[in-house]
Design a protein around this motif. Structure first.
Motif, PDB file in Angstrom:
ATOM      1  N   LEU A  98       0.841  -1.189   0.000  1.00  0.00           N
ATOM      2  CA  LEU A  98       0.000   0.000   0.000  1.00  0.00           C
ATOM      3  C   LEU A  98       0.880   1.243   0.000  1.00  0.00           C
ATOM      4  O   LEU A  98       2.099   1.157   0.130  1.00  0.00           O
ATOM      5  CB  LEU A  98      -0.922  -0.002   1.225  1.00  0.00           C
ATOM      6  CG  LEU A  98      -1.911  -1.169   1.330  1.00  0.00           C
ATOM      7  CD1 LEU A  98      -2.663  -1.108   2.654  1.00  0.00           C
ATOM      8  CD2 LEU A  98      -2.893  -1.155   0.163  1.00  0.00           C
ATOM      9  N   GLN A  99       0.271   2.411  -0.126  1.00  0.00           N
ATOM     10  CA  GLN A  99       1.038   3.657  -0.124  1.00  0.00           C
ATOM     11  C   GLN A  99       1.824   3.794   1.185  1.00  0.00           C
ATOM     12  O   GLN A  99       1.318   3.442   2.255  1.00  0.00           O
ATOM     13  CB  GLN A  99       0.099   4.858  -0.278  1.00  0.00           C
ATOM     14  CG  GLN A  99      -0.551   4.992  -1.653  1.00  0.00           C
ATOM     15  CD  GLN A  99       0.388   5.598  -2.687  1.00  0.00           C
ATOM     16  OE1 GLN A  99       1.546   5.895  -2.400  1.00  0.00           O
ATOM     17  NE2 GLN A  99      -0.110   5.768  -3.909  1.00  0.00           N
ATOM     18  N   PRO A 100       3.073   4.277   1.129  1.00  0.00           N
ATOM     19  CA  PRO A 100       3.849   4.483   2.355  1.00  0.00           C
ATOM     20  C   PRO A 100       3.074   5.359   3.346  1.00  0.00           C
ATOM     21  O   PRO A 100       2.460   6.353   2.956  1.00  0.00           O
ATOM     22  CB  PRO A 100       5.112   5.196   1.856  1.00  0.00           C
ATOM     23  CG  PRO A 100       5.237   4.783   0.423  1.00  0.00           C
ATOM     24  CD  PRO A 100       3.829   4.658  -0.081  1.00  0.00           C
ATOM     25  N   GLY A 101       3.096   4.965   4.615  1.00  0.00           N
ATOM     26  CA  GLY A 101       2.354   5.704   5.634  1.00  0.00           C
ATOM     27  C   GLY A 101       0.962   5.158   5.873  1.00  0.00           C
ATOM     28  O   GLY A 101       0.207   5.702   6.676  1.00  0.00           O
ATOM     29  N   SER A 102       0.619   4.057   5.197  1.00  0.00           N
ATOM     30  CA  SER A 102      -0.705   3.456   5.391  1.00  0.00           C
ATOM     31  C   SER A 102      -0.713   2.590   6.648  1.00  0.00           C
ATOM     32  O   SER A 102       0.287   1.960   6.991  1.00  0.00           O
ATOM     33  CB  SER A 102      -1.087   2.593   4.185  1.00  0.00           C
ATOM     34  OG  SER A 102      -1.194   3.371   3.013  1.00  0.00           O
TER      35      SER A 102
END
Length: 214
Positions: A114-118
């Motif tokens: 998933l997108q970084p920081g998810s």
């Protein structure tokens, strides 16, 4: 996303279909056998595209059915690795996000892709992308764009124990459609799909369409 796959099979035509021309009878029988079935290393069969050739029909003694050998092409769902697709979020879990395309549900986006920081929100049971101080929730049924990382074929055909011969291991089975009823029971009991996609949204432009205004 969709490709044509050429296969060969012997088709059983029942007496009730003798009134049809050979092409229509063969097409109908093949659609019953293959539609919405997974063929190993081929993909998810949608429907017969066309019949390339057929043999003369032959009738077995005491059977009454006609058997025709056919070479044909199937319309198959099999995205290539790296292809970008759009679907909808079906469910979320700590392991990642499951996506459906309506006719195909075995699409998994692991948490690591998933997108970084998810992070997973256990209270809401959804994934959240923390972006520039904002919390962007990945709600169920939201349209999502993703890229295919790899495909996974799993042979769910029940293991047979013949009393003699036929136990060779040369080549893959022609089709799981031949034992579809048994396969469905096995697949459902162990929850392993015969064909699945592992995907990612870990790049710009991927993820919920609402994030990118499209």
């Amino acid at each position: 996303m969709f490709v044509l796959a050429e296969l060969e099979d012997t088709v059983k035509i029942v007496p009730n279909d003798f009134g049809k021309n050979d092409n229509d009878a063969v097409t109908d029988a093949l659609n019953v056998k293959y539609a919405n079935k997974v063929v190993q290393e081929v993909g998810l069969c949608i429907c017969v595209h066309d019949i390339l050739s057929t043999s003369e029909g032959f009738i077995l003694y005491g059977d009454g059915c006609s058997y025709i050998k056919a070479t044909f092409r199937l319309t198959v769902f099999r995205p290539f690795v790296g292809e970008v697709l759009t679907g909808r979020i079906k469910s979320c879990s700590p392991n990642g996000v499951k996506v459906t395309m309506g006719f195909f549900d075995d699409i998994h986006i692991p948490g690591a892709t998933l997108q970084p920081g998810s992070e997973f929100d256990p209270a809401e049971q959804v994934w959240v992308w923390n972006y520039d101080g904002e919390k962007l929730y990945m709600d169920i049924d939201e349209p999502i764009r993703f890229r295919v990382l790899r495909e996974i074929f799993t042979d769910t055909t029940p293991t047979l124990h013949p009393t003699g011969g036929g136990g060779g291991s040369s080549g893959r089975r022609h089709s799981v459609a031949d034992l579809s009823a048994s396969n469905d029971l096995v697949a459902n009991s162990i929850k392993i799909p015969p064909y699945a996609l592992t995907c990612t949204i870990q790049e710009d432009g991927l993820g919920l369409l609402s994030w990118w205004g499209s």
